[in-house]
Enzyme design. Structure first.
Site, short mmCIF file in Angstrom:
data_model
loop_
_atom_site.label_atom_id
_atom_site.label_comp_id
_atom_site.label_asym_id
_atom_site.label_seq_id
_atom_site.Cartn_x
_atom_site.Cartn_y
_atom_site.Cartn_z
N LYS A 52 0.84 -1.21 0.00
CA LYS A 52 0.00 0.00 0.00
C LYS A 52 0.87 1.25 0.00
O LYS A 52 0.60 2.21 -0.73
CB LYS A 52 -0.94 -0.02 1.22
CG LYS A 52 -2.07 -1.04 1.07
CD LYS A 52 -2.90 -1.26 2.32
CE LYS A 52 -3.89 -2.40 2.08
NZ LYS A 52 -4.71 -2.76 3.22
N GLN A 96 -4.73 -1.32 9.39
CA GLN A 96 -4.64 -2.65 8.79
C GLN A 96 -5.25 -3.71 9.72
O GLN A 96 -4.95 -3.74 10.91
CB GLN A 96 -3.17 -2.98 8.48
CG GLN A 96 -2.95 -4.28 7.73
CD GLN A 96 -3.53 -4.29 6.32
OE1 GLN A 96 -3.65 -3.25 5.67
NE2 GLN A 96 -3.92 -5.45 5.85
N ASP A 119 -11.20 2.85 3.59
CA ASP A 119 -11.49 1.40 3.49
C ASP A 119 -12.98 1.15 3.29
O ASP A 119 -13.37 0.04 2.91
CB ASP A 119 -11.07 0.70 4.80
CG ASP A 119 -9.75 -0.03 4.68
OD1 ASP A 119 -9.45 -0.54 3.59
OD2 ASP A 119 -9.02 -0.09 5.69
#
Ligand code: GUN
Length: 283
Positions: A52, A96, A119
């Protein structure tokens, strides 16, 4: 001959589009930034986070990394999320997952401001998706819609079957397919006669998490098959939820693993960061 949907190429096109939009924003003095939070030393999470950050660098997005030890308390993590929420330099926040067992994941993801939730996990964004309002959409299902559209596979009027009902993939994917005017069925472990239902699908999406679960017996002749699975086989190789070699002769299009859905998640994360920055700047 089946069309092999090239997720690597399509994700790379999307990252190039984001990169050029970021450059245009930079010319107007607008920067794009993503805060990436990793707790503990889960090796798979470390790889995802590294990828990422690499994608951010490629697109010209500043990534602000927060790597915390595995024994970080829930309180400390929530405090960090609050600081990132309040920081005007931060456009998007990504924590995460999975988090260590002593931390309530939902409490943490619910704490991220919906306008920084790149997200698309926050209940407000999930609600917006189901209402058809603009918000952030979970990156993997969004990536699947991009794969279909950019491969000229129409969704409207098609029988779409999603196997799997997770909050991150199955449920938002069903909502997106519905938004695109597909006729959508969501199957799961309690579905009776899964093979029969799957065989109705023009577009069959497998997000089960079981290696090579979907065989040719589940697939209608000429269907398009989207494989969301990433499973490590006994030989150490990555395997999907679809028995690729068995299914391939029967489909009109299919995503490989690796190189299908996988790369799309990060590309759509980059897209969401760009959207967050544009919305914040009133662009
Ligand atoms: N862990 C596995 N996939 C994801 C994802 O898309 N976002 C976050 N935050 N964590 C993950």
């Amino acid at each position: 001959m089946a069309k092999i949907i090239d997720g690597k190429k399509i994700s790379s096109d999307i990252k190039d589009e984001v990169k050029s939009e970021v450059e245009a924003l930079n010319k107007k003095g607008i920067r794009v930034s993503l805060a990436v939070v990793l707790v503990g030393d889960d090796p798979a999470s470390a790889v995802y986070v590294r990828n990422k950050k690499k994608a951010c660098e490629y697109c010209g997005i500043r990534s602000i990394s927060h790597e915390l030890p595995g024994d970080t308390s829930e309180e400390t993590l929530i405090k960090l999320v609050d600081e990132l929420n309040a920081d005007p330099e931060v456009d998007g926040i990504l924590v995460q997952l999975p988090l260590p067992g002593h931390i309530d994941e939902k409490k943490v993801t619910d704490r991220i401001l919906p306008e920084k939730d790149v997200d698309g996990f926050h209940p407000v964004n999930v609600g917006r998706l189901s209402m058809g309002d603009p918000g952030f959409v979970s990156c993997t299902p969004q990536g699947i819609i991009e794969l279909l559209k950019r491969s000229d596979i129409s969704i409207a009027g098609k029988e779409c079957v999603v196997i799997g009902r997770s909050n991150i993939v199955g449920k938002p994917l069903a909502m997106l397919l519905l938004r695109e005017n597909g006729t959508v069925t969501v199957c799961h472990s309690r579905t009776s006669d899964l093979k029969e239902v799957s065989k109705r699908a023009d577009i069959l999406c497998a997000a089960i998490g079981k290696t090579e679960f979907v065989t040719s017996e589940y697939v209608k002749e000429g269907a398009c098959v989207i494989d969301v699975g990433i499973n490590r086989g006994e030989d150490g190789k990555l395997k999907g939820d679809v028995a690729y070699d068995d299914v391939l002769p029967h489909v009109s299009a299919i995503t490989p693993v690796p190189g299908g859905v996988g790369p799309m998640t990060i590309a759509c994360l980059m897209k969401n960061c760009l959207i967050a920055a544009k919305r914040k700047a009133g662009e």
